[in-house]
Design a protein around this motif. Structure first.
Motif, PDB file in Angstrom:
ATOM      1  N   THR A 237     -27.456 -40.639 -31.096  1.00 15.21           N
ATOM      2  CA  THR A 237     -27.464 -41.640 -30.027  1.00 15.21           C
ATOM      3  C   THR A 237     -28.605 -42.631 -30.219  1.00 15.21           C
ATOM      4  O   THR A 237     -28.781 -43.529 -29.410  1.00 15.21           O
ATOM      5  CB  THR A 237     -27.604 -40.983 -28.641  1.00 15.21           C
ATOM      6  N   ALA A 239     -30.747 -45.790 -31.781  1.00 22.50           N
ATOM      7  CA  ALA A 239     -30.334 -47.105 -32.257  1.00 22.50           C
ATOM      8  C   ALA A 239     -30.227 -47.058 -33.773  1.00 22.50           C
ATOM      9  O   ALA A 239     -30.819 -46.194 -34.421  1.00 22.50           O
ATOM     10  CB  ALA A 239     -31.344 -48.163 -31.831  1.00 22.50           C
ATOM     11  N   MET A 240     -29.475 -48.011 -34.326  1.00 20.51           N
ATOM     12  CA  MET A 240     -29.240 -47.994 -35.768  1.00 20.51           C
ATOM     13  C   MET A 240     -30.538 -48.106 -36.563  1.00 20.51           C
ATOM     14  O   MET A 240     -30.651 -47.583 -37.664  1.00 20.51           O
ATOM     15  CB  MET A 240     -28.311 -49.146 -36.152  1.00 20.51           C
ATOM     16  N   GLN A 277     -17.023 -43.920 -38.061  1.00 17.37           N
ATOM     17  CA  GLN A 277     -18.012 -44.116 -37.010  1.00 17.37           C
ATOM     18  C   GLN A 277     -19.435 -44.227 -37.548  1.00 17.37           C
ATOM     19  O   GLN A 277     -19.810 -43.548 -38.490  1.00 17.37           O
ATOM     20  CB  GLN A 277     -17.928 -42.935 -36.040  1.00 17.37           C
ATOM     21  N   SER A 278     -20.245 -45.098 -36.934  1.00 17.95           N
ATOM     22  CA  SER A 278     -21.632 -45.270 -37.368  1.00 17.95           C
ATOM     23  C   SER A 278     -22.627 -44.802 -36.324  1.00 17.95           C
ATOM     24  O   SER A 278     -23.813 -44.703 -36.594  1.00 17.95           O
ATOM     25  CB  SER A 278     -21.929 -46.745 -37.622  1.00 17.95           C
ATOM     26  N   LYS A 279     -22.145 -44.560 -35.110  1.00 13.24           N
ATOM     27  CA  LYS A 279     -23.102 -44.392 -34.021  1.00 13.24           C
ATOM     28  C   LYS A 279     -22.427 -43.647 -32.875  1.00 13.24           C
ATOM     29  O   LYS A 279     -21.234 -43.825 -32.646  1.00 13.24           O
ATOM     30  CB  LYS A 279     -23.537 -45.810 -33.604  1.00 13.24           C
ATOM     31  N   LEU A 280     -23.173 -42.807 -32.197  1.00 11.02           N
ATOM     32  CA  LEU A 280     -22.605 -42.082 -31.062  1.00 11.02           C
ATOM     33  C   LEU A 280     -23.180 -42.620 -29.760  1.00 11.02           C
ATOM     34  O   LEU A 280     -24.308 -43.097 -29.715  1.00 11.02           O
ATOM     35  CB  LEU A 280     -22.922 -40.593 -31.188  1.00 11.02           C
ATOM     36  N   THR A 281     -22.377 -42.526 -28.723  1.00 13.84           N
ATOM     37  CA  THR A 281     -22.813 -43.052 -27.436  1.00 13.84           C
ATOM     38  C   THR A 281     -22.997 -41.929 -26.442  1.00 13.84           C
ATOM     39  O   THR A 281     -22.136 -41.071 -26.274  1.00 13.84           O
ATOM     40  CB  THR A 281     -21.790 -44.059 -26.884  1.00 13.84           C
TER      41      THR A 281
ATOM     42  N   GLU B  39     -18.568 -51.460 -36.335  1.00 15.25           N
ATOM     43  CA  GLU B  39     -18.191 -50.473 -37.353  1.00 15.25           C
ATOM     44  C   GLU B  39     -17.244 -51.108 -38.377  1.00 15.25           C
ATOM     45  O   GLU B  39     -17.301 -50.805 -39.568  1.00 15.25           O
ATOM     46  CB  GLU B  39     -17.568 -49.231 -36.706  1.00 15.25           C
ATOM     47  N   ASP B  61     -28.498 -53.155 -32.913  1.00 10.77           N
ATOM     48  CA  ASP B  61     -29.401 -52.010 -32.916  1.00 10.77           C
ATOM     49  C   ASP B  61     -28.876 -50.851 -32.087  1.00 10.77           C
ATOM     50  O   ASP B  61     -28.390 -49.878 -32.630  1.00 10.77           O
ATOM     51  CB  ASP B  61     -30.811 -52.407 -32.483  1.00 10.77           C
TER      52      ASP B  61
END
Lengths: 644, 251
Positions: A237, A239-240, A277-281, B39, B61
């Motif tokens: 969760t 930030a990138m 997917q690159s990111k979880l929320t 994505e 970000d």
């Protein structure tokens, strides 16, 4: 090396007051003769930089984002704890202290946690004075809610955007100091190394992310507030851009790393949808106040649900397993994060998970809506429901949400003493970047509290104690230590740019993440960890031979930025595995399969593991050395956590 | 799983501020409708990198719609076609299979392009530094409940305070006006007793800085409100104008 935590003598409640008095002071007229570097502008960094500026120090503040207002503290949703007892429900500093120590599964320092609880009240006052629009009641006073397993209502909140409002408050204080010329702000600038002179922190080397320029900055002290390292798992969760580089570089220069394996897996995230997917929320865990967590009672039924043959709303009451309410009747859906996460994993491992992948459980508001009405639920969680619908295209007012645990926070971090100084003199670590207050598991609404406590109310006092003994002269950036650090960094960058291999940085990062999640995630075993260690080491080797980083250093180059960060994540990943291997007990977020009760609950081993692991870097290719800081409990009795 | 979708992307490529930019066309294939817009760009970039081409630079970000970093102008609209979300919250199910998608940076002289889709929004920070705060120091403040604040005012202040500083309002406005952004902060603080002491000074200082940065004036088209990912209301601009007038009378 002997670890000295510098915990003051005396009764718990008097330690901080006494300690503040014993700290050396810097004369107001002399403060302007000292320069302080602050890296990171989240809650801890922004509040520290602003407070230093107000005191009269000269501050240089750095962040990799395009503006200090964008640090990831901004994404915290639920709230911030404080022991105000405005609700008259029996809260007190001692109770907040006790809950935090217990919630951390007795792996944090009593003195630090007590101080945190003590200054929590000042934070709320400070934020209100800044104009933070906390939720209020009709009488005009502040509203509170109960949060994350607490049995009192001590959480202050600003809708589902508490982190945003607190950060913008700190950002406003920081902006004022920038306007006054006391803080010089360097956005889009990343710290890539620490500079040491005579064993003390005297500066940093940075890369300007717009031009690629490598720059040297000298100061009398360096404060790291660079957040956590959850992105070692690739999917989290965070930030990138969140990364461990500043902390890891400091570690390689001699700062011990505390409890690296303590990571928090948050129970209420939106499940992974596929491999793109690159990111979880995250969905705020305040949802668990009204939502009920369940899965189908039988594997057969779960299979039908996964295939879409049965809809969740059509599943009869007797075919549902509200497993948290069943196993933990007294806390029910409000058990701490680690417990909720592990149970979600268990039911999914049993084959009772839902969603296309089978890696999800329901969080159902049907009963709450029936009880309180849709309007009440909308008023409480409207923005969260909307966010969920935007991502999943499901309407949570009509069908149960699906959630699954995801990496969220890292309790581990740079080892610091009571003054928040690392084992490198002149180098401090604040907020999530340090290891100090949350033990093996952090309670909800405590991260914001710790970030602001460290930045507003601890470091402004303790840094003076160090600076007061230091000469005003600053080390020149021409010093050979700067020269050397810059040269090494340039070599690292050139090396990465020259490999020209076959795999992208993201591919490596994903592979690393998968190893970490499968073998050093929610559940860890000796066998798995040993495999992980080998796999990471191989991956790391391959990285330095086969990564493809395009472009040059003399431009904005986001692949290079990532490449430098992932290189450090790999090294840290190995240390996390080492630490998890060493700790042959289950505590908080760290669950060793070998150490569980007959009922499958985490089993601590207080006899052997009541210590903080502090790892010392010993050089390239050498195993790190483990130092142990024994934790001494004079006020609370260690008990097995029970939420039944 | 739903079938993957294919798109033709027209993306603004500009190596640096000093070089002239142009659109370049790319194809992406087999994109899951459940993927987010960013994505989809990650996938494109991974492919570009594998082919040895410079990836598309874009700001992003938190990817949760709250940090305000992402700033894409998608098919002529800031943050794309959906209402009240940021580009990072946008999902590909909003784009039919086979669609052409044009992606540009924010366009405003006060937001110069740094590279590709990345722009410099530091003008916003300088406006905040001019007065977007209550001038207090750490410590020595009254108890948080010492001054009751009517719930309606606290709620209105919160409505305004939700601004994420992304700059969509500027990008949407034909005048590249920053009034919605500036008015959100001025409103928040003027609605609260804590901000009352400095309200005149604040309004003047922030508006002056806004003008100095080269943002345009407001002609009440309401494009900013329509495109704001946080639904910040145009009434804040009215409140800011009132604050500005008031400051002229009071001082």
């Amino acid at each position: 090396m002997k670890l000295d935590s510098k915990i003051p003598e005396g009764p718990l409640a008097e330690k901080w007051s006494k300690h503040k008095f014993s700290l050396k002071l810097v004369n107001p007229a002399n403060k302007r003769k000292y320069d302080i570097i602050v890296v990171g502008t989240g809650l801890a960094g922004a509040s520290a930089a602003a407070s230093f500026g107000e005191l009269g120090y000269n501050v240089k503040a750095f962040c990799y984002q395009d503006s200090p207002r964008r640090a990831h503290s901004i994404a915290a949703q639920g709230g911030i704890n404080a022991a105000k007892n405005y609700q008259n429900d029996g809260d007190s500093i001692y109770r907040l202290f006790y809950d935090t120590i217990k919630g951390g599964d007795y792996r944090a320092r009593e003195a630090n946690v007590y101080r945190l609880a003590e200054v929590s009240n000042n934070i709320i006052d400070q934020c209100v004075a800044q104009g933070v629009p906390f939720a209020r009641e009709y009488g005009g006073l502040l509203d509170n809610r109960s949060f994350g397993g607490a049995q009192v209502s001590r959480t202050f909140y600003a809708r589902g955007q508490t982190g945003q409002q607190l950060l913008l408050g700190a950002y406003s204080a920081l902006s004022r100091q920038i306007h006054n010329g006391k803080v010089q702000m360097f956005p889009r600038t990343e710290m890539l190394d620490l500079v040491m002179v005579d064993g003390e922190a005297k500066g940093i080397i940075t890369r300007n992310l717009v031009t690629g320029e490598i720059e040297r900055h000298s100061a009398h002290a360096v404060v790291l507030a660079t957040g956590g390292y959850g992105n070692v798992f690739f999917l989290s969760t965070n930030a990138m851009g969140c990364n461990t580089t500043a902390a890891w570089r400091a570690h390689k220069k001699g700062a011990l790393f505390g409890n690296p394996c303590f990571t928090q897996i948050h129970p209420t995230c939106i499940p992974v949808h596929g491999d793109q997917q690159s990111k979880l929320t995250l969905m705020s865990e305040s949802l668990r106040n009204d939502g009920r967590v369940w899965v189908p009672k039988t594997v057969e039924m779960a299979e039908k649900v996964r295939k879409g043959e049965v809809l969740p709303n059509d599943i009869a009451e007797e075919d549902r397993d509200y497993y948290l309410e069943r196993i933990y009747p007294s806390f029910g859906n409000l058990v701490p994060r680690d417990v909720a996460s592990r149970n979600a994993k268990n039911v999914c491992d049993e084959g009772r998970g839902v969603g296309e992948t089978g890696l999800a459980v329901y969080l159902d508001f049907r009963d709450a809506i029936k009880r309180d009405g849709e309007d009440t639920i909308r008023a409480k969680y409207g923005n969260l429901f909307q966010m969920y619908e935007k991502i999943t295209a499901d309407n949570p007012y009509k069908v149960p949400m699906m959630i699954y645990p995801a990496v969220h926070y890292t309790m581990g971090g740079l080892w610091v003493d009571y003054n928040l100084m690392t084992t490198i003199p002149g180098l401090y670590a604040l907020g999530e970047c340090n290891f100090s207050d949350h033990g093996a598991n952090r309670l909800g609404a405590s991260a914001l509290m710790q970030g602001l406590a460290d930045g507003y109310f601890v470091i402004p006092y303790t840094i003076g104690d160090y600076l007061a003994t230091k000469p005003y002269d600053k080390v020149s950036t021409d010093h050979e230590a700067f020269e050397k650090a810059e040269k090494e960094l340039r070599e690292r960058i050139n090396k990465l740019l020259s490999i020209k291999g076959n795999k992208t940085v993201d591919q490596f990062h994903k592979e690393l993440g998968k190893i970490m999640w499968d073998k050093c995630g929610m559940s860890r075993s000796e066998k798995g960890l040993k495999e992980a260690k080998e796999e990471i080491s191989k991956l790391r080797e391959e990285y330095w031979q086969n990564v493809n980083v395009l472009g040059s250093n003399d431009e904005m180059n986001m692949s290079l930025e990532k490449a430098l960060r992932v290189a450090d994540f790999m090294e840290l990943g190995e240390l996390m595995v080492d630490d998890a291997l060493d700790r042959e007990e289950s505590c908080g977020g760290h669950f060793r399969e070998e150490s569980q009760t007959e009922e499958g609950e985490a089993k601590r081993n207080d006899e052997e593991y009541t210590y903080v692991s502090a790892w010392e870097y010993k050089g390239e290719g050498k195993p790190e050395e483990l130092h142990k800081e024994e934790l001494i409990f004079e006020n609370v009795k260690l008990t097995q956590r029970s939420y039944k | 799983m739903e079938k993957g979708r294919n798109y033709t992307l027209h993306i603004w490529r500009q190596p640096s501020a000093k070089v002239k930019g142009k659109f370049k066309t790319y194809k992406v294939e087999n994109i899951s409708p459940g993927s987010s817009f960013l994505e989809m760009l990650d996938i494109l970039n991974n492919e570009l990198e594998q082919k040895g081409e410079d990836p598309v630079h874009f700001d992003h970000d938190c990817r949760e719609g709250i940090c305000g970093t992402c700033s894409l102008f998608i098919n002529g609209r800031p943050h794309g076609p959906e209402k009240e979300i940021t580009a990072c919250q946008l999902h590909m199910r909003s784009f039919p299979d086979g669609m052409d998608i044009t992606i540009e940076p924010w366009r405003a002289s006060a937001f110069p392009v740094i590279k590709d889709l990345v722009v410099d929004r530091s003008a916003f920070d300088r406006i905040m530094q001019a007065g977007g705060y209550v001038s207090i120091r750490t410590g020595g403040v009254p108890d948080a409940n010492a001054i009751p604040i009517p719930k309606e005012n606290a709620d209105l202040a919160m409505d305004a305070a939700q601004c994420i500083g992304c700059g969509a309002c500027v990008a949407a406005c034909k005048n590249a006006s920053a009034m919605l952004f500036v008015s959100a902060k001025i409103s928040q603080l003027s609605l609260l007793p804590q901000g009352d002491v400095e309200r005149s000074k604040r309004a003047k200082a922030m508006i002056k800085q806004m003008d100095d940065e080269g943002f345009g004036a407001c002609t009440n088209t309401g494009a900013c409100e329509a495109e704001c990912p946080k639904g910040i209301s145009l009434s804040n601009i009215a409140r800011m104008n009132r604050e500005f007038m008031r400051s002229a009378v009071v001082d």
